[in-house]
Motif scaffolding. Structure first.
Motif, PDB file in Angstrom:
ATOM      1  N   UNK A 205       0.776  -1.230   0.000  1.00  9.81           N
ATOM      2  CA  UNK A 205       0.000   0.000   0.000  1.00  9.81           C
ATOM      3  C   UNK A 205       0.811   1.285   0.000  1.00  9.81           C
ATOM      4  N   UNK A 206       1.841   1.411   0.856  1.00  7.45           N
ATOM      5  CA  UNK A 206       2.601   2.665   0.894  1.00  7.45           C
ATOM      6  C   UNK A 206       3.281   3.037  -0.417  1.00  7.45           C
ATOM      7  N   UNK A 207       3.398   2.101  -1.337  1.00  5.79           N
ATOM      8  CA  UNK A 207       4.022   2.379  -2.633  1.00  5.79           C
ATOM      9  C   UNK A 207       2.999   2.840  -3.675  1.00  5.79           C
ATOM     10  N   UNK A 208       1.728   2.824  -3.333  1.00  4.65           N
ATOM     11  CA  UNK A 208       0.684   3.175  -4.290  1.00  4.65           C
ATOM     12  C   UNK A 208       0.288   4.642  -4.142  1.00  4.65           C
ATOM     13  N   UNK A 209      -0.176   5.291  -5.219  1.00  6.98           N
ATOM     14  CA  UNK A 209      -0.525   6.719  -5.143  1.00  6.98           C
ATOM     15  C   UNK A 209      -1.662   7.002  -4.159  1.00  6.98           C
ATOM     16  N   UNK A 210      -2.533   6.024  -3.913  1.00 11.44           N
ATOM     17  CA  UNK A 210      -3.638   6.233  -2.972  1.00 11.44           C
ATOM     18  C   UNK A 210      -3.133   6.472  -1.548  1.00 11.44           C
ATOM     19  N   UNK A 211      -1.908   6.027  -1.267  1.00 14.56           N
ATOM     20  CA  UNK A 211      -1.355   6.225   0.069  1.00 14.56           C
ATOM     21  C   UNK A 211      -1.213   7.722   0.376  1.00 14.56           C
ATOM     22  N   UNK A 212      -0.800   8.479  -0.630  1.00 16.70           N
ATOM     23  CA  UNK A 212      -0.660   9.928  -0.432  1.00 16.70           C
ATOM     24  C   UNK A 212      -2.032  10.549  -0.186  1.00 16.70           C
ATOM     25  N   UNK A 213      -3.033  10.112  -0.943  1.00 23.28           N
ATOM     26  CA  UNK A 213      -4.390  10.619  -0.729  1.00 23.28           C
ATOM     27  C   UNK A 213      -4.851  10.325   0.697  1.00 23.28           C
ATOM     28  N   UNK A 214      -4.621   9.098   1.148  1.00 27.44           N
ATOM     29  CA  UNK A 214      -5.003   8.728   2.498  1.00 27.44           C
ATOM     30  C   UNK A 214      -4.301   9.564   3.552  1.00 27.44           C
ATOM     31  N   UNK A 215      -3.010   9.799   3.339  1.00 30.18           N
ATOM     32  CA  UNK A 215      -2.247  10.604   4.305  1.00 30.18           C
ATOM     33  C   UNK A 215      -2.793  12.034   4.364  1.00 30.18           C
ATOM     34  N   UNK A 216      -3.048  12.627   3.190  1.00 33.47           N
ATOM     35  CA  UNK A 216      -3.584  13.991   3.151  1.00 33.47           C
ATOM     36  C   UNK A 216      -4.936  14.066   3.849  1.00 33.47           C
ATOM     37  N   UNK A 217      -5.792  13.088   3.601  1.00 29.64           N
ATOM     38  CA  UNK A 217      -7.107  13.063   4.242  1.00 29.64           C
ATOM     39  C   UNK A 217      -6.988  12.958   5.762  1.00 29.64           C
ATOM     40  N   UNK A 218      -6.139  12.063   6.220  1.00 27.92           N
ATOM     41  CA  UNK A 218      -5.985  11.853   7.657  1.00 27.92           C
ATOM     42  C   UNK A 218      -5.365  13.066   8.346  1.00 27.92           C
ATOM     43  N   UNK A 219      -4.378  13.694   7.715  1.00 30.46           N
ATOM     44  CA  UNK A 219      -3.751  14.875   8.308  1.00 30.46           C
ATOM     45  C   UNK A 219      -4.760  16.016   8.449  1.00 30.46           C
ATOM     46  N   UNK A 220      -5.660  16.140   7.468  1.00 28.51           N
ATOM     47  CA  UNK A 220      -6.681  17.189   7.545  1.00 28.51           C
ATOM     48  C   UNK A 220      -7.746  16.854   8.583  1.00 28.51           C
ATOM     49  N   UNK A 221      -8.097  15.567   8.690  1.00 30.91           N
ATOM     50  CA  UNK A 221      -9.144  15.154   9.631  1.00 30.91           C
ATOM     51  C   UNK A 221      -8.654  15.128  11.070  1.00 30.91           C
TER      52      UNK A 221
END
Length: 314
Positions: free
Chosen positions: A59-75
């Motif tokens: 998972x951490x190698x996939x582009x969705x990981x960045x999306x998840x990180x951005x979402x979590x940091x904002x939430x």
């Protein structure tokens, strides 16, 4: 003459492209059906453990990981980078398990009301009471859920215990893959209603017949109403409160929580009191906010079990 020849060439190219797409669709559908068949021969717990570990690594190698990180940091701005990554690892683990469990969906629901601790699924006594009341009251109801834990599981309960139920689902883009998925779901999830322009009419017909209709409410919807979710504005599909307004039927939330050692806990909310306007009718936008707030509360309890990897805020 040349124009006619060009038209024939374009028509031939389009026909060739359609034929190629159908062939690819059929091949992918056959592959999906074969993979599901192979997975059904495996032990569901061992396969889920393997898939969870695999996705934690991949998972951490996939582009969705960045999306998840951005979402979590904002939430969760109060959480450290290490805490965010720990949650994301859980998200990938859960997603891998969901994928592995999909092949065993019709076998996963193991709960006996008379022996509540013996199966794979556990319920609190109040949840059982609410479920039985909904099943036996002879009235329609609307049920909302979210992409938490294994979100495919709630409809299994209705079918397992004789509740007339239907579920709105998003049909996979590949037709043959969709057919393989439908064959697996058929018989264990009640009536299946694909999400399209005809959905409101189909769901209304089912509610008229006393069905309990479930739908996921935590995805972006371009033509939706504005709601606040983790402090940020986003769009939500207003179909459920619109139907509740028309039928004036009860609305409940349902969620599955993933527990250790391949177990799950099912929970049902009390009937949700939806806001009403000055005329006494359900306020669609305000009600969608109420439902969204319930979902947010669920996610805050188990953030590693929600699908943070999609673009909920746009």
């Amino acid at each position: 003459m040349r124009k006619a020849l060009r038209r024939r060439r374009r028509a031939f190219s389009r026909a060739l492209a359609r034929a190629g797409k159908r062939a690819l669709d059929a091949m992918l559908g056959s592959s999906a059906a074969l993979l599901l068949g192979l997975l059904r021969r495996t032990d569901p717990d061992r396969t889920a453990d393997f898939a969870g570990k695999l996705m934690r690594a991949l998972g951490p190698w996939l582009p969705e990981h960045r999306t998840g990180r951005e979402n979590l940091c904002a939430a969760f701005p109060e959480k450290s980078a290490a805490e965010i990554e720990t949650i994301l690892a859980g998200v990938w683990d859960n997603l891998g398990r969901v994928a592995a469990e999909f092949a065993h969906l019709d076998r996963l629901w193991q709960h006996d009301f008379d022996r509540p601790d013996a199966g794979r699924i556990e319920f609190a006594p109040r949840a059982v009471e609410l479920f039985v009341r909904l099943r036996d009251d002879g009235k329609p109801a609307l049920v909302f859920a979210a992409h938490l834990a294994n979100w495919e599981m709630p409809p299994l309960a209705a079918t397992a215990y004789g509740m007339p139920a239907a579920v709105v689902y998003r049909r996979p883009n590949l037709g043959a893959v969709a057919d393989a998925v439908i064959r697996l779901r058929a018989g264990s999830m009640g009536e299946l209603v694909p999400s399209d322009r005809a959905t409101p009419v189909k769901v209304a017909g089912l509610l008229d017949r006393g069905y309990h209709v479930g739908m996921l409410v935590d995805q972006h919807f371009n033509r939706g109403v504005d709601v606040t979710f983790f402090g940020r504005r986003c769009k939500a599909n207003p179909l459920l409160p619109r139907l509740a307004r028309h039928f004036d039927c009860p609305v409940h939330g349902v969620r599955i929580i993933r527990l250790p050692r391949g177990r799950f806990r099912g929970e049902i909310t009390e009937a949700i009191e939806l806001p009403r306007d000055a005329a006494g009718r359900i306020d669609v936008a305000a009600s969608m906010q109420t439902i969204t707030s319930v979902v947010e509360g669920w996610i805050r309890e188990h953030p590693e079990q929600w699908l943070w990897l999609h673009r909920r805020w746009r």
